[in-house]
Design a protein around this motif. Structure first.
Motif, mmCIF file in Angstrom:
data_model
loop_
_atom_site.group_PDB
_atom_site.id
_atom_site.type_symbol
_atom_site.label_atom_id
_atom_site.label_comp_id
_atom_site.label_asym_id
_atom_site.label_seq_id
_atom_site.Cartn_x
_atom_site.Cartn_y
_atom_site.Cartn_z
ATOM 1 N N ASP A 89 0.826 -1.210 0.000
ATOM 2 C CA ASP A 89 0.000 0.000 0.000
ATOM 3 C C ASP A 89 0.860 1.260 0.000
ATOM 4 O OD1 ASP A 89 -2.396 -1.411 -0.052
ATOM 5 O OD2 ASP A 89 -2.485 -1.548 2.148
ATOM 6 N N SER A 90 1.932 1.265 0.794
ATOM 7 C CA SER A 90 2.824 2.430 0.840
ATOM 8 C C SER A 90 3.518 2.643 -0.504
ATOM 9 C CB SER A 90 3.876 2.250 1.932
ATOM 10 O OG SER A 90 3.275 2.192 3.194
ATOM 11 N N ASP A 93 0.969 4.029 -2.950
ATOM 12 C CA ASP A 93 0.730 5.444 -2.629
ATOM 13 C C ASP A 93 1.893 6.308 -3.106
ATOM 14 O OD1 ASP A 93 -1.713 4.910 -1.475
ATOM 15 O OD2 ASP A 93 -0.959 4.951 0.598
ATOM 16 N N ALA A 94 3.128 5.844 -2.869
ATOM 17 C CA ALA A 94 4.303 6.597 -3.299
ATOM 18 C C ALA A 94 4.326 6.745 -4.815
ATOM 19 C CB ALA A 94 5.579 5.907 -2.810
ATOM 20 N N THR A 95 3.903 5.714 -5.529
ATOM 21 C CA THR A 95 3.856 5.791 -6.994
ATOM 22 C C THR A 95 2.743 6.741 -7.429
ATOM 23 O OG1 THR A 95 4.639 3.500 -7.109
ATOM 24 C CG2 THR A 95 3.694 4.424 -9.108
ATOM 25 N N ALA A 96 1.586 6.622 -6.809
ATOM 26 C CA ALA A 96 0.451 7.486 -7.169
ATOM 27 C C ALA A 96 0.749 8.949 -6.894
ATOM 28 C CB ALA A 96 -0.796 7.046 -6.407
ATOM 29 N N ASN A 97 1.522 9.226 -5.840
ATOM 30 C CA ASN A 97 1.847 10.609 -5.477
ATOM 31 C C ASN A 97 3.098 11.133 -6.178
ATOM 32 O OD1 ASN A 97 -0.363 10.799 -3.736
ATOM 33 N ND2 ASN A 97 0.782 9.862 -2.066
ATOM 34 N N GLY A 98 3.705 10.328 -7.015
ATOM 35 C CA GLY A 98 4.870 10.774 -7.775
ATOM 36 C C GLY A 98 6.185 10.727 -7.021
ATOM 37 N N VAL A 99 6.203 10.092 -5.861
ATOM 38 C CA VAL A 99 7.440 9.979 -5.090
ATOM 39 C C VAL A 99 8.402 9.041 -5.810
ATOM 40 C CG1 VAL A 99 8.450 9.253 -2.882
ATOM 41 C CG2 VAL A 99 6.269 10.491 -2.931
ATOM 42 N N SER A 101 8.665 6.463 -9.498
ATOM 43 C CA SER A 101 8.068 6.218 -10.807
ATOM 44 C C SER A 101 7.605 4.760 -10.898
ATOM 45 C CB SER A 101 9.092 6.497 -11.903
ATOM 46 O OG SER A 101 10.111 5.507 -11.876
#
Length: 138
Positions: A89-90, A93-99, A101
């Motif tokens: 999940d983390s 989320d990091a991918t969805a938020n652009g943290v 790629s």
């Protein structure tokens, strides 16, 4: 190049079918030359001097030294990213938020999969050892 038969025979050592030489015992696996050990020791002994000189060059604003330090310390072929957790999940989320790629997500997923397979092998080896112990003890 020697021309006589005896000299040529010395140059042609017998080989095992897998290609290894069978006329000598060879070197132990992982052994290093004395020169390599001395070089490694000499380099290790220089680390204090090297860091002192590097600090001097950085403080003096030497051109290119900052780039050298960054290239030497940062990972190659990517970038350094700090993540709070490696659960799915983390990571999503990091991918969805652009943290990170999607390509970085794939690399992380591959690395996590490899780590888990090693952990599974370790558990399997422990279980096998336990079964062998039980069979041996009767």
């Amino acid at each position: 190049m020697p021309e006589d038969a005896e000299s040529r025979a010395k140059l042609c050592a017998e080989r095992h079918p897998d290609g290894r030489f069978i006329t000598t015992g060879g070197r132990p696996v992982g052994s290093r030359n004395k020169i390599t050990k001395k070089s490694a020791r000499a380099i290790t002994d220089l680390h204090d001097l090297a860091f002192k000189k590097l600090k001097e060059l950085l403080e003096a604003g030497h051109p290119g030294i900052t780039e050298f330090v960054i290239r030497s310390l940062l990972p190659t072929g990517g970038r350094a990213v700090q993540l709070n957790s490696l659960d799915i999940d983390s990571l999503l989320d990091a991918t969805a938020n652009g943290v990170i790629s999607p390509a970085e997500l794939r690399q992380l997923a591959s690395a996590i999969e490899k780590i888990r397979s090693v952990e599974s092998l370790d558990k399997l080896a422990d279980r096998l050892a336990e079964v062998e112990r039980l069979l041996k003890d009767g």
